[in-house]
Design an enzyme around this catalytic site. Structure first.
Site, PDB file in Angstrom:
ATOM      1  N   HIS A 143      80.305  29.202 -28.935  1.00 49.19           N
ATOM      2  CA  HIS A 143      80.531  27.774 -29.180  1.00 49.19           C
ATOM      3  C   HIS A 143      81.747  27.574 -30.084  1.00 49.19           C
ATOM      4  O   HIS A 143      82.274  28.513 -30.670  1.00 49.19           O
ATOM      5  CB  HIS A 143      79.298  27.138 -29.837  1.00 49.19           C
ATOM      6  CG  HIS A 143      78.214  26.804 -28.862  1.00 49.19           C
ATOM      7  ND1 HIS A 143      77.267  27.723 -28.467  1.00 49.19           N
ATOM      8  CD2 HIS A 143      77.923  25.659 -28.201  1.00 49.19           C
ATOM      9  CE1 HIS A 143      76.439  27.163 -27.608  1.00 49.19           C
ATOM     10  NE2 HIS A 143      76.820  25.914 -27.430  1.00 49.19           N
ATOM     11  N   LYS A 160      80.355  24.144 -34.821  1.00 51.88           N
ATOM     12  CA  LYS A 160      78.897  24.152 -34.608  1.00 51.88           C
ATOM     13  C   LYS A 160      78.203  24.728 -35.829  1.00 51.88           C
ATOM     14  O   LYS A 160      78.538  25.824 -36.290  1.00 51.88           O
ATOM     15  CB  LYS A 160      78.533  24.944 -33.353  1.00 51.88           C
ATOM     16  CG  LYS A 160      77.056  24.840 -33.005  1.00 51.88           C
ATOM     17  CD  LYS A 160      76.768  25.320 -31.606  1.00 51.88           C
ATOM     18  CE  LYS A 160      75.279  25.212 -31.268  1.00 51.88           C
ATOM     19  NZ  LYS A 160      74.775  23.832 -31.346  1.00 51.88           N
TER      20      LYS A 160
END
Length: 234
Positions: free
Chosen positions: A131, A135
Site C-alpha cells: 500500500h 496507510k
C-alpha cells in the site's frame, strides 16, 4: 440518495465525486462526530475516517438512527460492541475491510483456492500486501480478511506480520510504497513451482463505487451486514 460523508479525506472526496456524477446528494461532509443536527438530512452515512474516530462515529450514527456504511480499518476490537448496539437499537450497519467489487470477488476466489491447496502440504502458503506510505495500519484490513478466510481451512493458530509462515501462524508481509492504492497476493510455493493469486487496485474508484452500492442497498434495511450480503454471496 442523501448521503452524509463521515470523514472527508481522500476516500471521502473520491466517494463525493462518484456520488455527484451518479445524481446523489451529499448533505453533510463531517470531520467531527455525527450529531442529530449535523446529520439530520441524511438517508445514509458513509464512514471513512481514522481508527481513533471510527467507533464513536459509527456508534453515534446508530444511536441517531442513520444507516451507516463503515470502511475504516484497525478498530475492530470494538466491532462486536457495535454489532450488539445495532441489534439493540434496531439499526442498520455494514462493515467491510474493502468495498471494491473486484476485491470481494477475490475474497471468494481466495477461499476456494485455499480449500484446494490445503490438501497439498508440499506447497507453503504466504501472503503479501503493498500500500501507499500514508496507510496507517499494517497489515491492511483487506489482508486480514483474506487471512481470516484461510486460517480455519489450514487450522492455523492465527496470523503474524512476517515474511514467512511458521510456528502455525500465517505470515503476512506488509510493504509501503509511494502511490500504490493496494495490492494483495496469496502465494503457494513448492520446490518445483509456485502458484499465486493477486488483486491489484488501479485507483480508489473501485472502493468508492462499492461503498455507494452498499449504501444504496442498506437503505430501508435493519440489521448487521457485510458485502457478502450486498453482492448475494450468501
Amino acid at each position: 440518495m442523501k448521503i452524509a460523508l463521515v470523514g472527508y479525506g481522500k476516500m471521502g472526496k473520491e466517494i463525493e465525486g462518484i456520488a455527484i456524477s451518479q445524481g446523489h446528494n451529499i448533505v453533510a461532509k463531517l470531520e467531527e462526530k455525527p450529531t442529530k443536527e449535523n446529520i439530520k438530512d441524511a438517508e445514509v452515512a458513509i464512514e471513512f475516517s481514522t481508527p481513533n474516530s471510527a467507533y464513536e462515529n459509527v456508534k453515534a450514527c446508530i444511536e441517531i438512527g442513520i444507516p451507516v456504511v463503515c470502511g475504516t480499518t484497525a478498530w475492530l476490537d470494538k466491532l462486536e460492541d457495535i454489532k450488539k448496539l445495532c441489534k439493540k437499537e434496531n439499526g442498520a450497519f455494514i462493515y467491510a475491510s474493502n468495498y471494491s467489487l473486484g476485491v470481494n470477488l477475490f475474497f471468494e476466489i481466495n477461499k476456494r483456492v485455499a480449500e484446494i491447496m490445503q490438501k497439498y502440504p508440499e506447497y507453503l502458503i504466504h501472503m503479501e500486501e503493498i500500500h501507499h506510505t500514508e496507510k496507517k495500519d499494517a497489515p491492511s484490513g483487506t489482508a486480514i480478511t483474506l487471512a481470516e478466510e484461510i486460517i480455519p481451512i489450514y487450522k492455523f493458530d492465527g496470523w503474524k506480520l512476517s515474511y514467512k509462515t511458521e510456528n502455525n501462524k500465517l505470515g503476512i508481509e506488509a510493504k509501503r510504497v509511494p502511490n500504490v492504492p493496494g495490492t494483495h497476493k496469496v502465494s503457494y510455493d513448492s520446490e518445483v513451482d509456485k502458484i499465486e493469486i493477486k488483486h491489484i487496485a488501479h485507483s480508489r474508484k473501485g472502493f468508492a463505487s462499492g461503498a455507494l452500492i452498499a449504501a444504496q442497498w442498506l437503505i430501508g434495511k435493519k440489521g448487521v451486514f457485510t458485502m457478502k450480503d450486498v453482492l448475494g454471496f450468501k
